[in-house]
Design an enzyme around this catalytic site. Sequence first.
Site, PDB file in Angstrom:
ATOM      1  N   CYS A   1      26.453   0.182 -33.378  1.00 14.55           N
ATOM      2  CA  CYS A   1      26.311   1.428 -32.429  1.00 14.55           C
ATOM      3  C   CYS A   1      26.900   2.693 -33.171  1.00 14.55           C
ATOM      4  O   CYS A   1      27.035   3.484 -32.638  1.00 14.55           O
ATOM      5  CB  CYS A   1      27.210   1.179 -31.223  1.00 14.55           C
ATOM      6  SG  CYS A   1      28.777   0.819 -31.458  1.00 14.55           S
TER       7      CYS A   1
ATOM      8  N   ARG B   1      30.588   5.341 -24.066  1.00 12.89           N
ATOM      9  CA  ARG B   1      31.962   5.888 -24.495  1.00 12.89           C
ATOM     10  C   ARG B   1      32.726   6.338 -23.313  1.00 12.89           C
ATOM     11  O   ARG B   1      32.636   7.441 -22.973  1.00 12.89           O
ATOM     12  CB  ARG B   1      31.841   6.950 -25.453  1.00 12.89           C
ATOM     13  CG  ARG B   1      31.231   6.645 -26.778  1.00 12.89           C
ATOM     14  CD  ARG B   1      31.218   7.928 -27.739  1.00 12.89           C
ATOM     15  NE  ARG B   1      31.066   7.535 -29.029  1.00 12.89           N
ATOM     16  CZ  ARG B   1      29.876   7.521 -29.733  1.00 12.89           C
ATOM     17  NH1 ARG B   1      28.634   8.012 -29.257  1.00 12.89           N
ATOM     18  NH2 ARG B   1      29.959   7.379 -31.084  1.00 12.89           N
TER      19      ARG B   1
ATOM     20  N   HIS C   1      32.345  14.274 -34.285  1.00  7.27           N
ATOM     21  CA  HIS C   1      31.657  14.513 -32.892  1.00  7.27           C
ATOM     22  C   HIS C   1      30.808  15.514 -32.808  1.00  7.27           C
ATOM     23  O   HIS C   1      29.643  15.369 -31.901  1.00  7.27           O
ATOM     24  CB  HIS C   1      32.720  14.047 -31.771  1.00  7.27           C
ATOM     25  CG  HIS C   1      33.194  12.650 -31.982  1.00  7.27           C
ATOM     26  ND1 HIS C   1      34.416  12.282 -32.055  1.00  7.27           N
ATOM     27  CD2 HIS C   1      32.735  11.756 -31.064  1.00  7.27           C
ATOM     28  CE1 HIS C   1      34.467  11.163 -32.018  1.00  7.27           C
ATOM     29  NE2 HIS C   1      33.365  10.548 -31.488  1.00  7.27           N
TER      30      HIS C   1
ATOM     31  N   ASN D   1      31.127   4.359 -37.890  1.00  7.09           N
ATOM     32  CA  ASN D   1      31.285   5.495 -38.033  1.00  7.09           C
ATOM     33  C   ASN D   1      32.851   5.366 -38.484  1.00  7.09           C
ATOM     34  O   ASN D   1      33.441   5.831 -39.684  1.00  7.09           O
ATOM     35  CB  ASN D   1      31.510   6.487 -36.875  1.00  7.09           C
ATOM     36  CG  ASN D   1      30.042   6.758 -36.174  1.00  7.09           C
ATOM     37  OD1 ASN D   1      29.157   6.592 -37.030  1.00  7.09           O
ATOM     38  ND2 ASN D   1      30.165   6.974 -35.114  1.00  7.09           N
ATOM     39  N   ASP D   2      33.525   4.617 -37.521  1.00  4.92           N
ATOM     40  CA  ASP D   2      35.112   4.283 -38.091  1.00  4.92           C
ATOM     41  C   ASP D   2      35.157   3.158 -39.018  1.00  4.92           C
ATOM     42  O   ASP D   2      35.901   3.441 -40.004  1.00  4.92           O
ATOM     43  CB  ASP D   2      35.609   3.960 -36.809  1.00  4.92           C
ATOM     44  CG  ASP D   2      36.148   5.142 -35.817  1.00  4.92           C
ATOM     45  OD1 ASP D   2      36.673   5.872 -36.601  1.00  4.92           O
ATOM     46  OD2 ASP D   2      36.170   4.940 -34.775  1.00  4.92           O
TER      47      ASP D   2
ATOM     48  N   ARG E   1      36.842  11.043 -41.238  1.00  3.26           N
ATOM     49  CA  ARG E   1      35.304  11.375 -40.517  1.00  3.26           C
ATOM     50  C   ARG E   1      35.410  12.569 -40.178  1.00  3.26           C
ATOM     51  O   ARG E   1      34.324  13.213 -40.075  1.00  3.26           O
ATOM     52  CB  ARG E   1      34.949  10.404 -39.419  1.00  3.26           C
ATOM     53  CG  ARG E   1      35.558  10.483 -38.292  1.00  3.26           C
ATOM     54  CD  ARG E   1      35.533   9.223 -37.250  1.00  3.26           C
ATOM     55  NE  ARG E   1      34.319   9.474 -36.464  1.00  3.26           N
ATOM     56  CZ  ARG E   1      34.005   8.875 -35.231  1.00  3.26           C
ATOM     57  NH1 ARG E   1      34.670   7.494 -35.209  1.00  3.26           N
ATOM     58  NH2 ARG E   1      33.086   9.169 -34.388  1.00  3.26           N
TER      59      ARG E   1
ATOM     60  N   ARG F   1      32.409   0.460 -23.422  1.00  3.13           N
ATOM     61  CA  ARG F   1      33.528   0.376 -24.279  1.00  3.13           C
ATOM     62  C   ARG F   1      34.939   0.615 -23.578  1.00  3.13           C
ATOM     63  O   ARG F   1      34.789   1.750 -22.913  1.00  3.13           O
ATOM     64  CB  ARG F   1      33.412   1.196 -25.598  1.00  3.13           C
ATOM     65  CG  ARG F   1      34.762   0.989 -26.407  1.00  3.13           C
ATOM     66  CD  ARG F   1      34.394   2.118 -27.655  1.00  3.13           C
ATOM     67  NE  ARG F   1      34.361   3.396 -27.566  1.00  3.13           N
ATOM     68  CZ  ARG F   1      34.058   4.003 -28.517  1.00  3.13           C
ATOM     69  NH1 ARG F   1      33.792   3.775 -29.512  1.00  3.13           N
ATOM     70  NH2 ARG F   1      34.041   5.641 -28.216  1.00  3.13           N
TER      71      ARG F   1
ATOM     72  N   GLU G   1      35.569  -1.993 -36.418  1.00  2.00           N
ATOM     73  CA  GLU G   1      35.598  -0.728 -36.834  1.00  2.00           C
ATOM     74  C   GLU G   1      36.758  -0.573 -37.850  1.00  2.00           C
ATOM     75  O   GLU G   1      36.854   0.257 -38.502  1.00  2.00           O
ATOM     76  CB  GLU G   1      35.984   0.403 -35.574  1.00  2.00           C
ATOM     77  CG  GLU G   1      35.155   0.216 -34.575  1.00  2.00           C
ATOM     78  CD  GLU G   1      35.417   1.143 -33.487  1.00  2.00           C
ATOM     79  OE1 GLU G   1      34.893   2.124 -33.319  1.00  2.00           O
ATOM     80  OE2 GLU G   1      36.469   0.949 -32.520  1.00  2.00           O
TER      81      GLU G   1
HETATM   82  C1  PEP Z   1      32.274   4.197 -34.211  1.00  2.00           C
HETATM   83  O1  PEP Z   1      33.041   4.353 -34.693  1.00  2.00           O
HETATM   84  O2  PEP Z   1      31.093   4.028 -35.191  1.00  2.00           O
HETATM   85  C2  PEP Z   1      31.670   4.402 -32.815  1.00  2.00           C
HETATM   86  C3  PEP Z   1      30.759   3.958 -32.411  1.00  2.00           C
HETATM   87  O3  PEP Z   1      32.730   4.866 -32.270  1.00  2.00           O
HETATM   88  P1  PEP Z   1      33.182   6.358 -31.921  1.00  2.00           P
HETATM   89  O4  PEP Z   1      32.147   7.111 -32.891  1.00  2.00           O
HETATM   90  O5  PEP Z   1      33.241   6.682 -30.662  1.00  2.00           O
HETATM   91  O6  PEP Z   1      34.732   6.337 -32.653  1.00  2.00           O
HETATM   92 MG    MG Z   2      34.809   4.353 -33.257  1.00  2.00          MG
END
Ligand code: PEP
Ligand code: MG
Length: 962
Positions: free
Chosen positions: A896, A684, A577, A848-849, A859, A720, A825
């Site tokens: 996303c 988010r 993040h 990302n997930d 991550r 979300r 995800e």
């Molecule tokens: C993701 O996991 O790609 C996502 C967009 O959600 P976050 O990064 O908030 O977990």
């Molecule tokens: Mg995510």
Amino acid sequence: MLTLRPEDILLDCRAPDWRDALEQAAESLHRAGLTAPAYRDGLFQRETQSSTYLGNAIAIPHGTPESREHVLATGVRVLQFPAGVEWHDGQRIHVLVAIAAQSDEHLDILRQLTHVLDDDSVGERLAGAGSAATVAALLSKAQVEARLDADTLCLGFPARDARELALAGAARLRQLGCVGGDFMADVAERPLASLGQGLWLTHGERSVAVPALALATPDERLESGGEAVKGVFCLAAQGDAHRGLLERVLTLLDSGAAAELPSTDAATVLARLAGESAAAHTRLARVLNAHGLHARPAKQLVQVAREQGLPIQVRLAEGGGATVSASSLTKVINLGARRGQQLVFSAEGEEAQQALEAVCRAVADGLGEHVLPFDESRERSMPQADAAPIQPLPDDEPHPGVAASPGLAIAPVFVLQTPRFDYPERAADAAEQQRRLRQALVEGAAQLEALVQQARGGEVAQILSMHEEMLTDPELFEAAREGIQEGRSAEAAWWEAIETAAHAQEMLADRLLAERAADLRDVGRRVLGVLCEVTLPKPPETPYILVTDDIGPSDVARLDTQRVRGLLTARGGATAHSAILARALGIPAVVGAGERVLTLAGGQELILDGERGRVIPTPSAERRASAEQRLAEREQREAEAWQARFEAAQTRDGHRVEVAANLGNTTHAANAVERGAEGIGLLRTEFLFMAHAREPDLATQIEEYREALDALDGRPLVARTLDVGGDKPLPYWPVPKEDNPFLGLRGIRLSLTRPEVLETQLRALLMAAAPASEAADKPRPLRIMLPMVKDVGEFRAARAIFARLLDEIPAAERATDVQLGVMIEVPSAALLAPVLAAEVDFFSVGTNDLTQYTLAIDRDHPELSAHADGLHPAVLRLIEMTVAAAHAHGKWVGVCGELASDTLAVPVLVGLGVDELSVSARQVPLVKARLREFDLAEARTQAQLALAQATSEAVRDALEVR
Ligand code: PEP
Ligand code: MG
């Protein structure tokens, strides 16, 4: 180790007085490029405060903390004055070790020099040294540790007399490489000395490579001249290094415990020689902390030991080191215990068992750190000394890292290192210590206030104000005051209070609160800085690239975006993040570049390429010129992209792909629209929840969502539902401590445990999207998506609530254009996309997930996350399956995750059939511009090319070649 190169040493200097000598030292530091000319004043200032004379004709001039800003690189220059110079304190010096240090590195240098004080002849030898190599050798000589361990013991040896035992001990030392043949001859010739209690001593000094102590005991009763021979110590003596061992033998004799030695095993012999009494209870505990017993866990250990109310000793089980008090922080740290090593705790008396139990439990629990069990079959506790020294980065050579935030920066670096503080643990005058602490708190608060004023509002000012508040916390002061009353120094008592409070926060077991703990320590260090007169590293006034080990989201939020041109970290990955925040702030970043980047010298120029994920230290003129040209081109491209930001997002041949923005704060929606976003592709909402001290109620939520929808002015909002757990804990929704929070209660799983919270959120979203009364015909498209869905079961459970709400809320009071979708995800959701696609309205791929779970790489993992690349063919195949399933059911698919703004990935995703890309607001114009650079056919070719590769590296290589 202090490594001196010949060019660091200036032989044969002459000076009429100490001032002249110091001028020469200042000049030599400057000429070596280590300091700016102004550092000279700091050197003189320091001498007026107190002399830097070390002993044995050596002084170690260094600047005041204030003058550190004039240090360009850490280093030393050694000046030899064969004729000597009278120092201002009346001492005569022959050598000046002039130090330029940016933080407290001079303490390390000092520690390395303390050995020269043990040998009175060093001063003379330094004065007479004829070569730089001799000076270097004299100053750099490492302290030798005398050896005593199970291998130097030779128990139950079949000897016929005491001399044979002496020779057996000597032979053992020879086998171990501690001594040579001459030592054996020494021992053979020397008469044995009786120590009493049946113990004897022999020693030798010739051909001793490593000072050591052996003990040989007979296998049966022996006598010599009518005296019992229970054991013979054989000492390989060298300088003073063996002295400690000899003292331990004498202490043992004094205690009367020596008599039991011969009849016992090696472990007991070592325990007695270590100073452990036969009456003591003992317990073993293994150090599990990744970095061993460094200051923080050591501090915890000392605290637990002190709480037991009886003396507890500790030593390393391995080797023959002496026991030390477990209540002494310096002694515990000096054990140098590494992960995997065993500690032996000992204590005497009735309460001993219980006390040892408590201490060992604390060690097993990690002493305030998260620890993993030690697997002896796989891990070895490698001695630190074996670790290869970190090599500095060569000039003008690209060094790779992870591209975390695009952009190019050319600027000098500012290396942020946590300063170290040295202070006495104890102080006699409690009243004076309290006064010092109060004054330091006032000074710390004044510093913060000045910073708050400078920050002029915003997130940075908020964080600093919170720090100011922490300083005035009466409980913190009270805890420190108690420590002072118990005889601790102001520094020690204050830090203990901070650590205790921070630790208590961490124990609450969620990461948001752990960040609070970091804030507490930040505040604590500021006050320690005042107390120890150590200035905290201050970034330059001019633009710079920040280099640091790792950086948390709150640190990123605090960055001064006016001056920070780029961000380079040793650890971390692109989807952490903090990296996401760097992108949101538009700061180019390269992360996870390895610890070598920390060897960069402050002020060294660097090119940071956030697109290619690499940095180039001290670039050549040509490289710099070409980077400047690229920077200019980039700025040009950005300017063009900005100009065209309101044009519809489409490929060169007109294939439409919506480009939306990711937001964590509804107040930024207007700004996203201003940047050309065609909607919000990911709100988010958890950040909205995190901004409140308790769960926001229906009205609050409606107001916040409405703000976004109003700003969007008819563009869609994809919101979300709450996605907490994992790396985003919510303080007022505590989740039981989990070993694997990413595989635990998070996302929709967690929401479904409290359906009433989910229901309120869905209701708020639906009601916020009701047509505005003044513009009833204006659409307010609302897309709601559920995070971390693993299969259709979870979707159905949430949909049931959603459907009920649609029934319950009158149509005029809620959204009419509304869809319910899921995030992809979790690999299972992608694999089951055909099932899900039949029921959901849309998919949004959270790469990302999805990458984290597909590649099984955390991550946020400090070392591994750099490899969590969404362009991995396995992830791409899952996206391909998702799109195919959705399109077969006439549903749309967005992406996303961070991959959506990766220049190389954009055509691949479009080629895979993705309908919408949602990226950080700053990236919107650039992603739109990127789309205009290729046509759909090219995108499909790129997608196929990527899918055909075997690894993410191969994908990137293949795409880059094109
Ligand atoms: C993701 O996991 O790609 C996502 C967009 O959600 P976050 O990064 O908030 O977990
Ligand atoms: Mg995510």
